[in-house]
Design an enzyme around this catalytic site. Sequence first.
Site, short mmCIF file in Angstrom:
data_model
loop_
_atom_site.label_atom_id
_atom_site.label_comp_id
_atom_site.label_asym_id
_atom_site.label_seq_id
_atom_site.Cartn_x
_atom_site.Cartn_y
_atom_site.Cartn_z
N GLU A 139 0.86 -1.19 0.00
CA GLU A 139 0.00 0.00 0.00
C GLU A 139 0.90 1.24 0.00
OE1 GLU A 139 -1.47 0.94 3.98
OE2 GLU A 139 -3.40 1.54 3.16
N ASN A 173 -7.00 6.28 -1.44
CA ASN A 173 -5.90 5.34 -1.17
C ASN A 173 -6.14 4.17 -2.12
OD1 ASN A 173 -4.04 3.53 -0.17
ND2 ASN A 173 -4.52 3.94 1.98
N LYS A 186 -9.46 2.18 -1.44
CA LYS A 186 -9.63 1.60 -0.09
C LYS A 186 -10.95 2.02 0.56
CE LYS A 186 -6.90 1.22 4.20
NZ LYS A 186 -5.62 1.67 4.80
N GLU A 241 -5.68 8.98 7.65
CA GLU A 241 -6.31 8.47 6.42
C GLU A 241 -7.70 9.06 6.21
OE1 GLU A 241 -5.71 4.49 4.92
OE2 GLU A 241 -4.47 4.05 6.66
N CYS A 289 -4.58 -3.02 3.30
CA CYS A 289 -4.27 -2.85 4.72
C CYS A 289 -5.42 -3.15 5.67
CB CYS A 289 -3.69 -1.46 4.99
SG CYS A 289 -2.76 -1.46 6.54
N ASN A 300 0.55 -0.96 5.37
CA ASN A 300 1.47 -0.21 6.23
C ASN A 300 0.87 -0.29 7.63
OD1 ASN A 300 3.43 1.89 4.53
ND2 ASN A 300 1.53 1.46 3.45
N1 CDV Z 1 -2.74 1.55 6.80
C1 CDV Z 1 -3.62 0.94 7.61
O1 CDV Z 1 -4.78 0.73 7.24
N2 CDV Z 1 -3.17 0.58 8.86
C2 CDV Z 1 -4.02 -0.01 9.87
C3 CDV Z 1 -3.64 0.45 11.26
C4 CDV Z 1 -3.96 1.83 11.53
C5 CDV Z 1 -4.34 -0.37 12.32
C6 CDV Z 1 -3.98 -1.52 9.84
O2 CDV Z 1 -5.05 -2.14 9.90
O3 CDV Z 1 -2.91 -2.11 9.78
#
Ligand code: CDV
Length: 317
Positions: free
Chosen positions: A51, A111, A128, A147, A173, A198
């Site tokens: 990501e 995103n 996303k 975000e 993510c 991430n």
């Molecule tokens: N980039 C993300 O979506 N990170 C989230 C963190 C904030 C919990 C994750 O689910 O890894």
Amino acid sequence: MTMSDNRKLGIAVAQMGPVHLADDRKAVVARLVEMLKEAAARGARLVVFPELALTTFFPRYWMSEEEAEERFFEHAMPNAHVQPLFDLAKSLGVGFYLGYAERTAGGERFNTSILVDASGNIVSKYRKIHLPGHSDHKVDAPFQHLEKKFFQVGDAGLPVVEAFDTRVGMCLCNDRRWPETWRMMSLQSAEVGVLGYNTPSLNIHWNEPVHLRMSTHLISLQASAYQNAMWIAAAAKCGSEDGHHMIGGSVIVAPTGEIAARTVTEEDEVIVANADLSLVEGFREHVFNFAKHRRPEHYHLIVERVGAGEPLPLKNI
Ligand code: CDV
């Protein structure tokens, strides 16, 4: 489980070590190019990148939307910076999945990730949906997770596309923690799910012990691969970005829920699995034969309710 020779797909995950604020797109893309070459040499036909792969994980920094757009968003895809990756992929006959911050011509910010086939064509785009974090400035926090400030909720659904002689579903993510993400893919007969992430090692939203960051990540992927009978390929951006640590643990998970390949570093690292897609068919004919065994008439709350509410009235007692 017995494996069949019939339907195999070489999948690579190209994990990235840190991308610092000072690193420019050219240097980052050069790293992606090197990993794509290695993945192709090791037999991969599809390479999964993280990501927001082209920049540092910038939602950790407070700044205006205009500044973020200027510094961290792509205003076209492909563009001159990423063209070398598209060119190499095409010349090697390898496709890839890539996350980046998208600024549309109409001024929207998402995103986003794209799936690029072996001819260098973008065949699907995902924006996303499950955006974590906040939009306000948390002045006392050690870092931000903005975000919800920088991105709109995705408007492209959870796409599944026919590519690489299979069906591929896309997500990013935080999406991996929601069973609905993977169920939407498996109900569209996706056999492979691709994910970039991430995941900061510290969670500013609640006091989660650091070790749980890795275990909740792996639990989510292994359970989702098994319950949806699909391969999942997950690529981290990890290590310490200007002092902000993120977990690694990039994996390729089989439909058995077993980890077929896993990174061992927090740096740029390629892992490859020769994914037997017939495993998917086996599970879907038997234990997870959806058409035979699912009971959607009992699942209506899943789409009717957002937050948890009161128990339903008891029936037939
Ligand atoms: N980039 C993300 O979506 N990170 C989230 C963190 C904030 C919990 C994750 O689910 O890894």
